[in-house]
Design a protein around this motif. Structure first.
Motif, PDB file in Angstrom:
ATOM      1  N   GLY A 144      96.017 -16.988  58.998  1.00  0.00           N
ATOM      2  CA  GLY A 144      97.276 -17.530  58.260  1.00  0.00           C
ATOM      3  C   GLY A 144      97.775 -16.697  57.219  1.00  0.00           C
ATOM      4  N   ILE A 145      98.890 -17.488  56.335  1.00  0.00           N
ATOM      5  CA  ILE A 145      99.237 -16.730  55.244  1.00  0.00           C
ATOM      6  C   ILE A 145      99.733 -17.613  54.277  1.00  0.00           C
ATOM      7  CG2 ILE A 145     101.674 -16.842  56.010  1.00  0.00           C
ATOM      8  CD1 ILE A 145     101.985 -13.697  55.043  1.00  0.00           C
ATOM      9  N   ALA A 151      97.443 -12.668  53.410  1.00  0.00           N
ATOM     10  CA  ALA A 151      97.133 -13.145  54.904  1.00  0.00           C
ATOM     11  C   ALA A 151      95.802 -12.753  55.302  1.00  0.00           C
ATOM     12  CB  ALA A 151      98.180 -12.134  55.791  1.00  0.00           C
ATOM     13  N   ALA A 152      95.289 -13.447  56.052  1.00  0.00           N
ATOM     14  CA  ALA A 152      93.871 -13.377  56.527  1.00  0.00           C
ATOM     15  C   ALA A 152      93.667 -13.838  57.828  1.00  0.00           C
ATOM     16  CB  ALA A 152      92.951 -14.289  55.513  1.00  0.00           C
ATOM     17  N   SER A 153      92.708 -13.252  58.627  1.00  0.00           N
ATOM     18  CA  SER A 153      92.386 -13.581  59.968  1.00  0.00           C
ATOM     19  C   SER A 153      90.837 -13.502  60.318  1.00  0.00           C
ATOM     20  CB  SER A 153      93.214 -12.882  61.098  1.00  0.00           C
ATOM     21  OG  SER A 153      92.869 -11.725  61.199  1.00  0.00           O
ATOM     22  N   LEU A 154      90.252 -14.029  61.238  1.00  0.00           N
ATOM     23  CA  LEU A 154      88.962 -13.768  61.585  1.00  0.00           C
ATOM     24  C   LEU A 154      88.566 -13.500  63.009  1.00  0.00           C
ATOM     25  CD1 LEU A 154      87.672 -16.408  63.195  1.00  0.00           C
ATOM     26  CD2 LEU A 154      88.295 -17.458  60.986  1.00  0.00           C
ATOM     27  N   SER A 201      89.712  -9.882  58.222  1.00  0.00           N
ATOM     28  CA  SER A 201      90.765  -8.827  57.788  1.00  0.00           C
ATOM     29  C   SER A 201      91.828  -9.562  56.688  1.00  0.00           C
ATOM     30  CB  SER A 201      91.671  -8.460  59.131  1.00  0.00           C
ATOM     31  OG  SER A 201      90.670  -7.614  59.974  1.00  0.00           O
ATOM     32  N   ILE A 202      92.079  -8.863  55.750  1.00  0.00           N
ATOM     33  CA  ILE A 202      92.996  -9.239  54.698  1.00  0.00           C
ATOM     34  C   ILE A 202      93.811  -8.483  54.269  1.00  0.00           C
ATOM     35  CG2 ILE A 202      92.801 -10.407  52.419  1.00  0.00           C
ATOM     36  CD1 ILE A 202      89.682 -10.431  52.648  1.00  0.00           C
ATOM     37  N   VAL A 203      95.216  -8.817  53.871  1.00  0.00           N
ATOM     38  CA  VAL A 203      96.124  -7.956  53.243  1.00  0.00           C
ATOM     39  C   VAL A 203      96.932  -8.730  52.430  1.00  0.00           C
ATOM     40  CG1 VAL A 203      97.751  -7.965  55.421  1.00  0.00           C
ATOM     41  CG2 VAL A 203      97.598  -6.381  53.755  1.00  0.00           C
TER      42      VAL A 203
END
Length: 336
Positions: A144-145, A151-154, A201-203
């Motif tokens: 999600g964001i 933004a992040a995901s697993l 992961s994150i940005v």
């Protein structure tokens, strides 16, 4: 096989979340109780853990428990404290090439069993901040964001170790509700315990990014890998690694990220084997590709022949139905 993806907007928990709970709770209840009642922590331990580690979520948790009917079992499940193990595939990468002036992006394939996907794309303001996220465990986040452009995901970390901690989807919810930068997100991941090993992961909007290995038996670790699949430093669960082809997929994705002229090249690679997986009967099929654009605070779900774009500024409710087989998944119906 098919999945329904439903884009739903509800600023505060209410009737729409309650409908989601009503629909999915019977299946989650069976899953949650599969090892017997005593295998899951009691309510007071769950409440204490949430209050200790993620206290800002407690008011929302209380609302959700009330909407669920206030039962003990649902309250324990919604805390996501020491849940049953869950295992997926997935590949994800951060693309951020400042040399070419490209805006940062987070891209990922979510690989899982079609029958077990909620498919709820939720737009909320539970804590004052707009969050767009793919739901899991009814209020957790797969990816999600938020409106700050974080933004992040697993993805599953490929280890069988279980410990005392939260299910990672709820931790990702906490990250998107409370953090605005990659540094703040990393700090949350360092301090909140998790019950299994996962890769996050994150940005953020500035282009700062991180890949974080979290685990129940060792400290969270930031690693310099823009592309990640389903193992951490080395393969520790060979059977799962073979089933998901994690090493080859990570090598391919890493090469693509290093050489891509823009994020569209990364997306194209995710839509083709070996990154796109078709083992739907085994629970490792690609159900969607997600693309997050922090600069614009926008999100996309992508399939072979279709893209569905949303924004933190403008979120449009609607439905997509994707059918899965031996080839690429593709939406077959759309209702807005």
């Amino acid at each position: 096989m098919r999945c329904t993806f439903e884009a739903t907007s509800e600023n505060e928990p209410g009737q729409r979340w309650q409908a989601l709970f009503t629909h999915y709770w019977p299946g989650y209840r069976r899953w949650f109780m599969r090892d017997g009642d005593r295998a899951r922590p009691p309510f007071l331990a769950c409440r204490r853990a949430l209050r200790t580690h993620m206290p800002e979520l407690e008011p929302t948790y209380d609302k959700l428990v009330e909407l669920s009917g206030g039962g003990d079992l649902a309250a324990r499940f919604l805390s996501q404290w020491c849940p049953r193990p869950y295992i997926s595939g997935c590949a994800q990468a951060v693309w951020c090439d400042t040399r070419r002036g490209g805006a940062p992006a987070l891209v990922r394939n979510y690989d899982y069993a079609p029958a077990l996907l909620e498919g709820a794309w939720l737009a909320t303001r539970w804590h004052g901040r707009r969050v767009l996220a793919m739901s899991d465990c009814l209020w957790g986040v797969l990816d999600g964001i938020n409106d700050a452009g974080l933004a992040a995901s697993l993805s599953f970390g490929g280890r069988t170790v279980l410990g005392e901690g939260f299910g990672i989807p709820l931790v990702l919810r906490y990250v998107l509700e409370m953090a605005t930068t990659t540094a703040e997100a990393v700090e949350i991941l360092r301090r909140v315990p998790v019950h299994m090993s996962y890769n996050v992961s994150i940005v953020d909007r500035s282009g700062a990014w991180a890949t974080v290995f979290v685990a129940p038996d060792r400290p969270a670790e930031v690693v310099p890998q823009a592309a990640i699949t389903n193992h951490q430093h080395v393969v520790e669960w060979p059977a799962h690694a073979r089933a998901t082809n994690t090493e080859e997929r990570q090598a391919v994705l890493g090469r693509v990220v290093d050489s891509a002229e823009d994020v569209e090249h990364v997306i194209a690679a995710l839509l083709q084997p070996p990154l796109l997986q078709t083992g739907y009967e085994r629970g490792y099929g690609t159900l969607y590709t997600a693309v997050y654009h922090p600069t614009e605070a926008t999100a996309e779900l992508v399939w072979k022949d279709a893209r569905w774009r949303q924004s933190c500024v403008k979120f449009v409710e609607g439905t997509r139905i994707a059918v899965f087989g031996s080839g690429n998944p593709a939406p077959t119906d759309a209702r807005s």
